[in-house]
Design an enzyme around this catalytic site. Structure first.
Site, PDB file in Angstrom:
ATOM      1  N   GLN A 125       1.001  -0.931   0.014  1.00 47.98           N
ATOM      2  CA  GLN A 125       0.073  -0.394  -0.385  1.00 47.98           C
ATOM      3  C   GLN A 125       0.577   1.304  -0.010  1.00 47.98           C
ATOM      4  OE1 GLN A 125      -1.346   1.292   3.579  1.00 47.98           O
ATOM      5  NE2 GLN A 125      -3.467   1.128   3.375  1.00 47.98           N
ATOM      6  N   GLY A 126       0.870   2.019  -0.796  1.00 40.82           N
ATOM      7  CA  GLY A 126       1.770   3.422  -0.717  1.00 40.82           C
ATOM      8  C   GLY A 126       0.850   4.165  -1.079  1.00 40.82           C
ATOM      9  N   TYR A 127       0.403   4.925   0.293  1.00 38.68           N
ATOM     10  CA  TYR A 127      -0.115   5.782   0.753  1.00 38.68           C
ATOM     11  C   TYR A 127       1.201   7.151   1.419  1.00 38.68           C
ATOM     12  CZ  TYR A 127      -4.584   3.594   0.701  1.00 38.68           C
ATOM     13  OH  TYR A 127      -5.319   2.502   0.028  1.00 38.68           O
ATOM     14  N   SER A 128       1.432   6.892   2.695  1.00 35.28           N
ATOM     15  CA  SER A 128       1.864   7.380   2.856  1.00 35.28           C
ATOM     16  C   SER A 128       3.285   8.295   2.357  1.00 35.28           C
ATOM     17  CB  SER A 128       2.757   7.215   4.049  1.00 35.28           C
ATOM     18  OG  SER A 128       1.886   6.690   5.261  1.00 35.28           O
ATOM     19  N   SER A 160       5.012  -1.291   3.859  1.00 33.67           N
ATOM     20  CA  SER A 160       5.192  -1.912   4.668  1.00 33.67           C
ATOM     21  C   SER A 160       5.217  -3.327   3.189  1.00 33.67           C
ATOM     22  CB  SER A 160       3.682  -2.976   5.302  1.00 33.67           C
ATOM     23  OG  SER A 160       3.809  -2.131   6.780  1.00 33.67           O
ATOM     24  N   GLU A 243     -11.958  -4.785   8.951  1.00 33.39           N
ATOM     25  CA  GLU A 243     -11.038  -4.404   8.644  1.00 33.39           C
ATOM     26  C   GLU A 243     -10.371  -3.128  10.070  1.00 33.39           C
ATOM     27  OE1 GLU A 243      -9.396  -2.353   4.935  1.00 33.39           O
ATOM     28  OE2 GLU A 243     -10.602  -4.447   4.028  1.00 33.39           O
ATOM     29  N   GLU A 369      -2.775  10.531  18.766  1.00 28.79           N
ATOM     30  CA  GLU A 369      -2.590  11.819  18.785  1.00 28.79           C
ATOM     31  C   GLU A 369      -3.859  11.981  18.360  1.00 28.79           C
ATOM     32  OE1 GLU A 369       0.812  11.249  18.755  1.00 28.79           O
ATOM     33  OE2 GLU A 369       1.274  11.706  20.545  1.00 28.79           O
TER      34      GLU A 369
HETATM   35  C1  LIG Z   1       3.904  -0.735  11.484  1.00 22.84           C
HETATM   36  C2  LIG Z   1       3.713   0.304  10.419  1.00 22.84           C
HETATM   37  C3  LIG Z   1       2.574   0.008   8.762  1.00 22.84           C
HETATM   38  C4  LIG Z   1       2.846   1.144   8.502  1.00 22.84           C
HETATM   39  N1  LIG Z   1       2.626   0.763   7.435  1.00 22.84           N
HETATM   40  C5  LIG Z   1       2.232   2.096   6.019  1.00 22.84           C
HETATM   41  C6  LIG Z   1       2.038   1.259   4.277  1.00 22.84           C
HETATM   42  O1  LIG Z   1       2.093  -0.260   4.392  1.00 22.84           O
HETATM   43  N2  LIG Z   1       1.855   2.072   3.687  1.00 22.84           N
HETATM   44  C7  LIG Z   1       1.521   3.867   3.895  1.00 22.84           C
HETATM   45  O2  LIG Z   1       1.953   4.459   2.556  1.00 22.84           O
HETATM   46  N3  LIG Z   1       2.655   3.479   5.094  1.00 22.84           N
HETATM   47  C8  LIG Z   1       2.572   2.981   6.205  1.00 22.84           C
HETATM   48  N4  LIG Z   1       3.027   3.668   7.534  1.00 22.84           N
HETATM   49  C9  LIG Z   1       2.778   4.506   7.627  1.00 22.84           C
HETATM   50  C10 LIG Z   1       1.532   5.306   8.794  1.00 22.84           C
HETATM   51  O3  LIG Z   1       0.341   5.488   7.836  1.00 22.84           O
HETATM   52  C11 LIG Z   1       2.329   6.664   9.238  1.00 22.84           C
HETATM   53  O4  LIG Z   1       3.329   6.357   9.819  1.00 22.84           O
HETATM   54  C12 LIG Z   1       1.400   7.921  10.396  1.00 22.84           C
HETATM   55  O5  LIG Z   1      -0.141   7.849   9.055  1.00 22.84           O
HETATM   56  C13 LIG Z   1       1.610   8.849  10.610  1.00 22.84           C
HETATM   57  O6  LIG Z   1       2.279   9.809   9.681  1.00 22.84           O
HETATM   58  P1  LIG Z   1       3.432  10.298   9.849  1.00 22.84           P
HETATM   59  O7  LIG Z   1       4.883   8.812  10.263  1.00 22.84           O
HETATM   60  O8  LIG Z   1       3.949  10.801   8.810  1.00 22.84           O
HETATM   61  O9  LIG Z   1       3.884  10.955  11.352  1.00 22.84           O
HETATM   62  P2  LIG Z   1       3.062  12.503  11.660  1.00 22.84           P
HETATM   63  O10 LIG Z   1       1.711  12.346  10.632  1.00 22.84           O
HETATM   64  O11 LIG Z   1       4.457  13.456  10.338  1.00 22.84           O
HETATM   65  O12 LIG Z   1       2.837  12.232  12.954  1.00 22.84           O
HETATM   66  C14 LIG Z   1       4.111  12.992  13.329  1.00 22.84           C
HETATM   67  C15 LIG Z   1       3.328  13.040  14.870  1.00 22.84           C
HETATM   68  O13 LIG Z   1       2.755  14.617  15.097  1.00 22.84           O
HETATM   69  C16 LIG Z   1       1.484  14.043  15.479  1.00 22.84           C
HETATM   70  N5  LIG Z   1       0.957  14.511  14.502  1.00 22.84           N
HETATM   71  C17 LIG Z   1       0.489  15.123  13.175  1.00 22.84           C
HETATM   72  N6  LIG Z   1      -0.606  15.333  12.883  1.00 22.84           N
HETATM   73  C18 LIG Z   1      -1.274  15.968  14.310  1.00 22.84           C
HETATM   74  C19 LIG Z   1      -2.041  16.906  14.895  1.00 22.84           C
HETATM   75  N7  LIG Z   1      -3.298  17.105  13.558  1.00 22.84           N
HETATM   76  N8  LIG Z   1      -2.791  16.981  16.466  1.00 22.84           N
HETATM   77  C20 LIG Z   1      -1.824  16.644  16.839  1.00 22.84           C
HETATM   78  N9  LIG Z   1      -0.725  15.266  16.821  1.00 22.84           N
HETATM   79  C21 LIG Z   1      -1.156  16.188  15.463  1.00 22.84           C
HETATM   80  C22 LIG Z   1       1.859  12.740  15.560  1.00 22.84           C
HETATM   81  O14 LIG Z   1       0.946  12.242  16.095  1.00 22.84           O
HETATM   82  C23 LIG Z   1       3.169  12.028  15.807  1.00 22.84           C
HETATM   83  O15 LIG Z   1       2.776  12.181  16.694  1.00 22.84           O
HETATM   84  C24 LIG Z   1       3.500   2.604   8.562  1.00 22.84           C
HETATM   85  C25 LIG Z   1       3.148   2.940   9.488  1.00 22.84           C
HETATM   86  C26 LIG Z   1       3.790   1.582  10.891  1.00 22.84           C
HETATM   87  C27 LIG Z   1       3.726   2.962  11.691  1.00 22.84           C
END
Ligand SMILES: Cc1cc2nc3c(=O)[nH]c(=O)nc-3n(C[C@H](O)[C@H](O)[C@H](O)COP(=O)(O)OP(=O)(O)OC[C@H]3O[C@@H](n4cnc5c(N)ncnc54)[C@H](O)[C@@H]3O)c2cc1C
Length: 384
Positions: A125-128, A160, A243, A369
């Site tokens: 899944q390529g979202y982030s 992932s 899910e 958060e």
């Molecule tokens: C085990 C795992 C598997 C994953 N697998 C995939 C995958 O297969 N495909 C994919 O696309 N992504 C995947 N991800 C990515 C995941 O979706 C992102 O890590 C997640 O959405 C958080 O985004 P970020 O890491 O950019 O953190 P950020 O969004 O940058 O957040 C950084 C910090 O700021 C805080 N924050 C951000 N916005 C706010 C707000 N509005 N209010 C308060 N606090 C805030 C967050 O809580 C966090 O503590 C995976 C992540 C993990 C840990």
């Protein structure tokens, strides 16, 4: 064809349990981390042969067509036995298949579903992106329509299992003019396409679960667009109820708690009032988690929609899991120092890996958060 939904719940549970207990490899039970595809493949192939690879897909597409009620039993039995990733854990069967069934064209369903079902294609899944995680709609990976193809440029991260995958479904920006959610399109991409580079990222537990995927003018046919142009946000957000509650299952916490108990017994910690105090608190947290899970599972079984209060389950589940694994590391003393399992008198204990792996659970399915924001805004209706 077997009609599982007409079967008595207890009989169905027994049949699923028997199959799992007889066939799931002992050494893969309750893995602290996600297994590589090559490791879990023999088990997945057994499910394929049995016709159980896609319990949630309709029968006409090769699934078991389980009702939410039966599906919860199926998931529960996998969780009880510690089957890896609890629900197959592969983005093609779990996520993409149901999305194609709902939003794909007949041609896409015929071309793609059989291969997904037999694991001939493995999907990630390529979202982030580096600047789009919690605020996913800010994504900037761009796709330009050029004749019958999209040319994609940008970078995806935390993808992932991309190293084990043959394909990726992704969301990309195709229009920058309107609201940011409106200019997003859902595409499918073969990872062998020129211009695609996959780089593994080693995590704190030492495994390479996630990847960075760079897209440098990578091309995919227009026929690989799912849904309409600029409507990809709706496709990508459309998770099924089960899910959404899957990550909230108490099974992982229950297992960690049992390991904690075994370790504490062995170390004579039940004579220590300080330990017992914190142990009792965790036992109550676990009971809360189970009660909340049962509440949402009941809603699902009755066919009722799940609301924003589901964030309560996600929070309780991930944070209880972390508290248990943190405490286990604390009480394991010198055994907690290495990733390799330490030997106690009776068994091997690896307290460090679950602790490290569980760091991710308060991020991956939405950060704590963000769940707290949802609860405060949409459940408690607090100002701000
Ligand atoms: C085990 C795992 C598997 C994953 N697998 C995939 C995958 O297969 N495909 C994919 O696309 N992504 C995947 N991800 C990515 C995941 O979706 C992102 O890590 C997640 O959405 C958080 O985004 P970020 O890491 O950019 O953190 P950020 O969004 O940058 O957040 C950084 C910090 O700021 C805080 N924050 C951000 N916005 C706010 C707000 N509005 N209010 C308060 N606090 C805030 C967050 O809580 C966090 O503590 C995976 C992540 C993990 C840990």
């Amino acid at each position: 064809m077997h009609d599982w939904n007409n079967m008595n719940d207890d009989d169905f549970r027994k049949e699923v349990r028997r199959f799992i207990e007889q066939n799931y490899p002992q050494d893969l039970r309750f893995l602290p981390h996600r297994p590589r595809f090559s490791v879990i493949k023999p088990w997945l192939m057994l499910l394929v042969e049995k016709g159980w690879a896609a319990p949630h897909w309709p029968v006409q597409y090769g699934g078991m067509g389980l009702s939410p009620r039966k599906l919860l039993i199926y998931m529960d039995e996998q969780g009880r036995w510690g089957v890896a990733r609890q629900f197959l854990g592969e983005a093609g069967v779990v996520q993409l298949g149901p999305m194609l069934i709902r939003f794909g064209s007949e041609e896409q369903r015929a071309r793609l579903l059989p291969k997904i079902l037999r694991y001939e294609t493995i999907w990630c899944q390529g979202y982030s992106e580096p600047n789009a995680g919690s605020d996913l709609a800010s994504l900037s990976t761009e796709a330009l329509l050029d004749g019958d193809e999209f040319a994609i440029n940008g970078r995806k991260i935390w993808t992932s299992s991309a190293l084990d995958s043959t394909h990726m479904f992704l969301i990309v920006r195709t229009d920058k003019t309107g609201k940011k959610q409106q200019g997003i399109t859902f595409l499918l991409l073969d990872l062998a396409t020129p211009g695609v580079t996959v780089r593994g990222i080693k995590n704190i537990a030492g495994t390479t679960d996630y990847c960075e995927v760079t897209l440098d003018n990578a091309r995919t046919a227009r026929s690989n667009m799912v849904g309409e142009l600029n409507q990809g946000w709706t496709v990508s957000r459309n998770l099924l109820g089960f899910e959404r509650i899957n990550t909230g299952s108490p099974r992982r916490s229950e297992f960690a708690f049992k390991r904690l108990e075994a370790l504490a017994r062995e170390r004579g910690l039940f004579k220590d009032a300080g330990f017992v105090d914190r142990y009792a608190q965790l036992a109550l947290d676990l009971a809360d988690l189970k009660a909340v899970y049962v509440h949402f599972a009941d809603l699902l079984t009755r066919g009722e929609p799940l609301g924003p209060d589901l964030s309560v389950l996600q929070l309780l589940s991930s944070e209880t899991n972390q508290r248990i694994t943190e405490f286990m590391l604390e009480v394991s003393g010198e055994l907690g120092l290495t990733v390799a399992p330490g030997e106690t008198q009776n068994e091997r204990v690896d307290a460090l890996t679950p602790f490290l792996v569980m760091r991710a659970v308060t991020i991956g399915a939405g950060t704590s958060e963000i769940h707290r924001n949802i609860i405060s805004r949409h459940v408690l209706k607090l100002p701000g």
